[in-house]
Design a protein around this motif. Structure first.
Motif: not given
Length: 329
Positions: A294, A289, A190
């Motif tokens: 996510t 976000e 991420d």
């Protein structure tokens, strides 16, 4: 085709960033003092490994020239005041001057949760103070800067949860300093994707001039993280080893003794000082976000690489993991 210079590209996060950028068919340059450090990324297409010392300002300026953007991932967790200053403050200062000299404007800088540009000297540890000063150094006219502040990063090849797994394989109990410290762990994939997203944006995008807090969806104490690592790895029939929280005085003694062991220390007194401040999102800055990401949970990802049948540590294992987990997150 964009040309990206990645400082710290041979490290844990850097390897994941390199893999993503080369899949976009961008040209990536990764300087390293020793070519052997780049063995996990050398096979990536359109990636050039350059043997160089980025702390030498003349060398750094030559490296920066001709690139569309620079990503700075250089960081250390342990060391003296001089070592933290060199890695986290002096290098960003040199990078800012190198960008000004070469006309390169776009910079993505990975800092840390808790860094404070308004009062860097108010932070409790050398690590956190140097991170704050490093951000200040890059806030210069003419630089299109984006800062990411991650919490502790987990994933294939991490030195955090894997360390607790290895310790629990050796010791029957886990005496733990800073057991109540709070973390909001974030998946390395991420954070890497956030960097790529920022690089794909134009100079006028909403990411330029902003700081993002890169954190996962859940908050854990250090004790919980140690227990989860043991559980994921199947240690002690999936229960992990008993964790014994240490009072502050014994925790400082433990950290001092660990610092005397040859090699990279498992924990230092400066680490303990950092943990007196929750390693979690403040809520005052945008998170992942805001970048269209996510964040994946530790409980979803952890078993896939810490489990007793997981594949290993390197980028090759990471690519295998991605194939296994495609579409799950």
């Amino acid at each position: 085709m964009k040309k990206i210079l990645i400082l710290g590209g041979t490290g844990f996060l850097g390897r994941h960033v390199c893999e993503k950028l080369t899949r976009l068919q961008w040209r990536v340059s990764v300087p390293t003092r020793r070519e052997s450090n780049a063995r996990d990324i050398q096979m990536l297409p359109a990636l050039e490994v350059v043997t160089a010392n980025v702390h030498d300002e003349a060398t750094l300026t030559r490296l920066v020239a001709g690139h569309d953007a620079v990503v700075n991932l250089v960081a250390i967790l342990h060391g003296s005041q001089e070592a933290f200053d060199k890695a986290h403050v002096q290098l960003p200062q040199k990078l800012a001057r190198a960008c000004a000299a070469t006309g390169v404007q776009r910079v993505i800088h990975v800092s840390a949760i808790g860094a404070d540009t308004r009062n860097p000297n108010g932070a409790p540890s050398m690590y956190m103070r140097s991170k704050g000063h490093g951000e200040v150094a890059l806030h210069q006219p003419g630089l299109a800067l984006t800062v990411l502040r991650p919490s502790v990063i987990f994933g294939v090849g991490d030195s955090f949860l894997n360390m607790f797994v290895q310790l629990q394989k050796i010791f029957p109990v886990m005496p733990l300093a800073g057991s109540h410290a709070l973390f909001q762990p974030v998946w390395v994939e991420d954070v890497a994707q956030a960097i790529v997203h920022c690089l794909q944006d134009a100079h006028t995008s909403a990411t330029v001039g902003h700081t993002f807090e890169a954190c996962g969806p859940d908050i854990f104490t250090l004790k919980q993280l140690v227990q989860m690592a043991g559980h994921f790895a199947g240690i002690n029939q999936g229960q992990g080893r008993p964790v014994i929280p240490l009072p502050d005085s014994l925790g400082r003694l433990q950290a001092s003794l660990m610092a005397l062991v040859p090699g990279e220390p498992l924990m230092s007194r400066d680490n303990l000082a950092s943990m007196t401040v929750p390693n979690i999102a403040s809520g005052n800055l945008p998170g992942l976000e805001a970048l269209g990401i996510t964040p994946a949970s530790l409980e979803a990802v952890g078993p896939t690489y810490l489990g007793p049948t997981s594949g290993g540590w390197g980028l090759r294992s990471h690519l295998t993991l991605k194939r296994k987990t495609a579409g799950r997150f």
